[in-house]
Write a protein that holds these residues in place. Structure first.
Motif, PDB file in Angstrom:
ATOM      1  N   LEU A  16       1.797  -6.925   9.880  1.00  0.00           N
ATOM      2  CA  LEU A  16       3.054  -6.371  10.398  1.00  0.00           C
ATOM      3  C   LEU A  16       4.180  -6.498   9.383  1.00  0.00           C
ATOM      4  O   LEU A  16       5.010  -5.602   9.245  1.00  0.00           O
ATOM      5  CB  LEU A  16       3.450  -7.070  11.700  1.00  0.00           C
ATOM      6  N   LEU A  17       4.206  -7.609   8.666  1.00  0.00           N
ATOM      7  CA  LEU A  17       5.245  -7.800   7.653  1.00  0.00           C
ATOM      8  C   LEU A  17       5.007  -6.933   6.420  1.00  0.00           C
ATOM      9  O   LEU A  17       5.942  -6.652   5.669  1.00  0.00           O
ATOM     10  CB  LEU A  17       5.342  -9.273   7.264  1.00  0.00           C
ATOM     11  N   LEU A  18       3.777  -6.512   6.206  1.00  0.00           N
ATOM     12  CA  LEU A  18       3.491  -5.618   5.082  1.00  0.00           C
ATOM     13  C   LEU A  18       3.965  -4.194   5.341  1.00  0.00           C
ATOM     14  O   LEU A  18       4.231  -3.454   4.392  1.00  0.00           O
ATOM     15  CB  LEU A  18       1.995  -5.612   4.782  1.00  0.00           C
ATOM     16  N   ALA A  21       7.342  -3.607   3.891  1.00  0.00           N
ATOM     17  CA  ALA A  21       7.238  -3.774   2.440  1.00  0.00           C
ATOM     18  C   ALA A  21       6.632  -2.536   1.796  1.00  0.00           C
ATOM     19  O   ALA A  21       7.088  -2.084   0.736  1.00  0.00           O
ATOM     20  CB  ALA A  21       6.410  -5.011   2.109  1.00  0.00           C
ATOM     21  N   ILE A  22       5.619  -1.970   2.433  1.00  0.00           N
ATOM     22  CA  ILE A  22       5.004  -0.749   1.912  1.00  0.00           C
ATOM     23  C   ILE A  22       5.940   0.439   2.102  1.00  0.00           C
ATOM     24  O   ILE A  22       6.084   1.282   1.211  1.00  0.00           O
ATOM     25  CB  ILE A  22       3.643  -0.503   2.589  1.00  0.00           C
ATOM     26  N   ALA A  23       6.605   0.511   3.261  1.00  0.00           N
ATOM     27  CA  ALA A  23       7.520   1.618   3.531  1.00  0.00           C
ATOM     28  C   ALA A  23       8.677   1.638   2.538  1.00  0.00           C
ATOM     29  O   ALA A  23       9.161   2.717   2.167  1.00  0.00           O
ATOM     30  CB  ALA A  23       8.051   1.525   4.955  1.00  0.00           C
ATOM     31  N   MET A  24       9.093   0.478   2.075  1.00  0.00           N
ATOM     32  CA  MET A  24      10.190   0.414   1.100  1.00  0.00           C
ATOM     33  C   MET A  24       9.806   1.072  -0.226  1.00  0.00           C
ATOM     34  O   MET A  24      10.682   1.501  -0.981  1.00  0.00           O
ATOM     35  CB  MET A  24      10.610  -1.038   0.854  1.00  0.00           C
ATOM     36  N   VAL A  30      14.137   2.411   4.620  1.00  0.00           N
ATOM     37  CA  VAL A  30      13.754   1.037   4.930  1.00  0.00           C
ATOM     38  C   VAL A  30      14.260   0.174   3.784  1.00  0.00           C
ATOM     39  O   VAL A  30      13.830   0.331   2.648  1.00  0.00           O
ATOM     40  CB  VAL A  30      12.218   0.901   5.080  1.00  0.00           C
ATOM     41  N   ASN A  31      15.189  -0.715   4.092  1.00  0.00           N
ATOM     42  CA  ASN A  31      15.821  -1.512   3.047  1.00  0.00           C
ATOM     43  C   ASN A  31      15.918  -2.963   3.513  1.00  0.00           C
ATOM     44  O   ASN A  31      16.966  -3.416   3.962  1.00  0.00           O
ATOM     45  CB  ASN A  31      17.195  -0.952   2.715  1.00  0.00           C
TER      46      ASN A  31
END
Length: 87
Positions: A16-18, A21-24, A30-31
């Motif tokens: 879920l935390l990735l 991170a990938i979307a950024m 996503v920031n």
């Protein structure tokens, strides 16, 4: 058995935390800062630990479900408050 459940839930939290991170990497919408990831990790892992505690201490399934739903409601309220600041 309980240890496997904890490990799989922890892997799910890391996945879920990735997602942000990938979307950024693909969009500027996503920031997240490192502090955002830390806070999200703390919230997710504390909710996981609270649910694990409820499942280990309460034997009746009905009460387990009730307390886990309460934990998830509190988690979502905190998450929404931090995201958009309702109050």
């Amino acid at each position: 058995m309980k240890n496997k459940r904890f490990i799989w839930m922890s892997i799910g939290i890391l996945i879920l935390l990735l997602i942000p991170a990938i979307a950024m990497q693909f969009t500027n919408e996503v920031n997240w800062t490192p502090l955002d990831f830390i806070v999200a990790g703390i919230l997710l892992f504390s909710a996981q630990l609270a649910c694990e505690w409820v499942m280990s201490k309460i034997s009746k399934k009905g009460k387990q479900v009730l307390f886990i739903l309460l934990i998830l409601a509190v988690f979502l309220f905190i998450w929404i408050e931090l995201a958009v600041g309702i109050f």
